[in-house]
Design a protein around this motif. Structure first.
Motif, PDB file in Angstrom:
ATOM      1  N   ARG A 233       0.828  -1.233   0.111  1.00 14.72           N
ATOM      2  CA  ARG A 233       0.000  -0.142  -0.056  1.00 14.72           C
ATOM      3  C   ARG A 233       0.755   1.192   0.048  1.00 14.72           C
ATOM      4  N   GLU A 234       2.043   1.169   0.679  1.00 16.42           N
ATOM      5  CA  GLU A 234       2.971   2.268   0.524  1.00 16.42           C
ATOM      6  C   GLU A 234       3.354   2.760  -1.015  1.00 16.42           C
ATOM      7  N   ASP A 235       3.726   1.657  -1.552  1.00 14.34           N
ATOM      8  CA  ASP A 235       3.985   1.762  -2.996  1.00 14.34           C
ATOM      9  C   ASP A 235       2.872   2.413  -3.799  1.00 14.34           C
ATOM     10  N   LYS A 238       2.957   5.857  -3.438  1.00 13.88           N
ATOM     11  CA  LYS A 238       3.860   6.637  -3.909  1.00 13.88           C
ATOM     12  C   LYS A 238       3.734   6.530  -5.472  1.00 13.88           C
ATOM     13  N   ILE A 239       3.236   5.589  -5.915  1.00 13.53           N
ATOM     14  CA  ILE A 239       2.923   5.491  -7.360  1.00 13.53           C
ATOM     15  C   ILE A 239       2.013   6.455  -7.819  1.00 13.53           C
ATOM     16  N   TYR A 240       0.940   6.662  -7.115  1.00 14.14           N
ATOM     17  CA  TYR A 240      -0.168   7.911  -7.330  1.00 14.14           C
ATOM     18  C   TYR A 240       0.487   8.952  -7.249  1.00 14.14           C
ATOM     19  N   PHE A 296      -7.708  -0.962 -11.480  1.00 14.57           N
ATOM     20  CA  PHE A 296      -7.439  -1.709 -10.109  1.00 14.57           C
ATOM     21  C   PHE A 296      -5.976  -1.765 -10.025  1.00 14.57           C
ATOM     22  N   LEU A 297      -5.422  -1.186  -9.063  1.00 18.75           N
ATOM     23  CA  LEU A 297      -3.895  -1.220  -8.901  1.00 18.75           C
ATOM     24  C   LEU A 297      -3.528  -2.177  -7.742  1.00 18.75           C
ATOM     25  N   HIS A 298      -2.466  -2.994  -7.939  1.00 17.45           N
ATOM     26  CA  HIS A 298      -2.201  -3.943  -6.948  1.00 17.45           C
ATOM     27  C   HIS A 298      -0.847  -4.291  -6.810  1.00 17.45           C
ATOM     28  N   PRO A 299       0.189  -3.325  -6.262  1.00 18.83           N
ATOM     29  CA  PRO A 299       1.432  -3.585  -6.240  1.00 18.83           C
ATOM     30  C   PRO A 299       1.949  -4.216  -4.887  1.00 18.83           C
ATOM     31  N   SER A 300       1.514  -5.578  -4.909  1.00 17.11           N
ATOM     32  CA  SER A 300       1.577  -6.604  -3.701  1.00 17.11           C
ATOM     33  C   SER A 300       2.647  -7.252  -3.971  1.00 17.11           C
TER      34      SER A 300
END
Length: 391
Positions: A233-235, A238-240, A296-300
């Motif tokens: 979620r931190e990534d 930062k991406i946003y 839908f963004l999922h940088p998991s």
């Protein structure tokens, strides 16, 4: 004669494993030749929020009393004090002994059970107490994640299972590499989706309050997961922030609760995004929020399967995700049905999101391919494979 199946899981919290379990239980309750019973370790009414969603005709037994669970949690919250920490550790040992006694007694009284399914893979140390014809273990997370002594301890415990379920092909390959002696036991079952239910629920806005109705009218990107470090979620924030510099107009909505919430709130404030990024908490109907999002963004950093990606695809919202172990690459067909970026590459992730938002044809291709892909996860298809496994 009905086949008697006992399914064990630690709890009924609002988690991915528990949601999948609930979906299976509803489908299995319709099978006339099966008698399904549920065995749950933790009797915690406040946290076991999915208990009320179980099929009404399902028998559910709890191992630990509510009183014991509450007392242990009370001691756990005071563990910084050495006295309470000692009591907590004693409680943990007592619970292990109680677990062995309970299981031995339970299976002596219920010696007609045909199949035991260890749904969260936590019964391994107690398999010698379970006297039944067939025992099935179910992997939900990357097998490669366990290292050293934990990996070797699991190697011994896997010998006690008759069958092992993996939830994607990538996980099967991990097992083949790490525990080759067990590969003949493996069955791959994707986590199932009730596609019609997700589609219907995604259009249901009647329970939204006025504030939510206003928020959902906005253009926004969305992320849905627990607020824990591994979900990235931190990534995502930062991406946003980088996307805002590039000039996008969409806001960012993050659904979910967890221990990282305060840390994320501070990051949002530090980046000056309080008017654009919203931590909306846990929603009883996340699908309506998915359906109305642009992406839908999922940088998991790690998944077992990543069912939430497939859910978004059913809702008609394209996905961009980190190519983490295990699941996203398989669900998104190596980039055919959604965007994939190497884990931790914030720059590439930002670039792909921006290009996708600016390219309607790219969005259209993802959506078109997703419609076909999600059929592989339909509950109707998966439940047939499940029943075949029980034979």
């Amino acid at each position: 004669m009905k086949k008697k199946v006992l399914i064990y899981n630690g709890q009924l919290f609002m988690g991915g494993i528990e949601k999948v379990l609930t979906r299976y239980l509803h489908a299995l309750s319709l099978q006339e030749d099966l008698e399904i019973e549920l065995l749950i370790k933790e009797n915690d009414p406040e946290k076991n929020v999915l208990y009320k969603e179980l099929p009404k005709n399902l028998k559910c037994t709890f191992i630990k009393s509510r009183k014991m669970v509450n007392f242990r949690e009370k001691m756990s919250s005071k563990r910084k004090n050495i006295f309470y920490n000692i009591i907590y550790q004693i409680m943990r040992e007592i619970e292990k002994i109680q677990m062995k006694i309970f299981l031995k007694s339970f299976f002596q009284k219920n010696d007609d059970i045909d199949v035991v399914i260890d749904f969260d893979m936590s019964l391994g140390k107690y398999l010698d107490k379970i006297k039944t014809s067939k025992k099935i273990g179910w992997f939900h997370y990357s097998i490669a994640a366990k290292k050293g002594k934990k990996r070797e301890r699991r190697r011994e415990r896997l010998k006690g299972y008759d069958k092992l379920v993996t939830i994607c092909d990538e996980m099967t390959e991990e097992l083949r590499e790490i525990y080759p002696a067990e590969i003949e036991k493996v069955i791959r079952l994707y986590n199932p989706l009730d596609i019609d239910e997700v589609k219907t629920t995604s259009q249901d806005m009647k329970n939204l309050n006025n504030e939510e109705k206003n928020l959902i009218k906005e253009k926004y990107l969305i992320g849905v997961s627990r607020l824990v470090h591994g979900k990235g979620r931190e990534d995502l924030i930062k991406i946003y922030a980088k996307l805002k510099v590039l000039g996008i107009k969409e806001k960012l909505y993050i659904l979910g609760e967890g221990p990282e919430k305060e840390k994320l709130e501070k990051l949002i404030e530090e980046l000056g995004l309080k008017k654009e990024v919203f931590l909306l908490g846990q929603k009883s109907n996340p699908y309506v929020w998915m359906r109305n999002a642009s992406l839908f963004l999922h940088p998991s950093y790690g998944e077992g399967f990543g069912l939430v990606l497939a859910e978004s695809m059913v809702c008609g919202t394209p996905v961009i995700a980190y190519d983490c172990p295990t699941g996203p690459k398989e669900i998104l067909e190596d980039g055919k049905s959604g965007g994939l970026v190497n884990v931790g590459d914030i720059e590439k992730f930002t670039e792909l999101v921006y290009e996708t938002l600016k390219n309607p044809k790219s969005l259209e291709n993802y959506m078109k391919n997703s419609k076909n892909r999600v059929l592989d996860f339909s509950i109707e298809k998966i439940i047939k494979q499940f029943i075949e496994m029980l034979k």
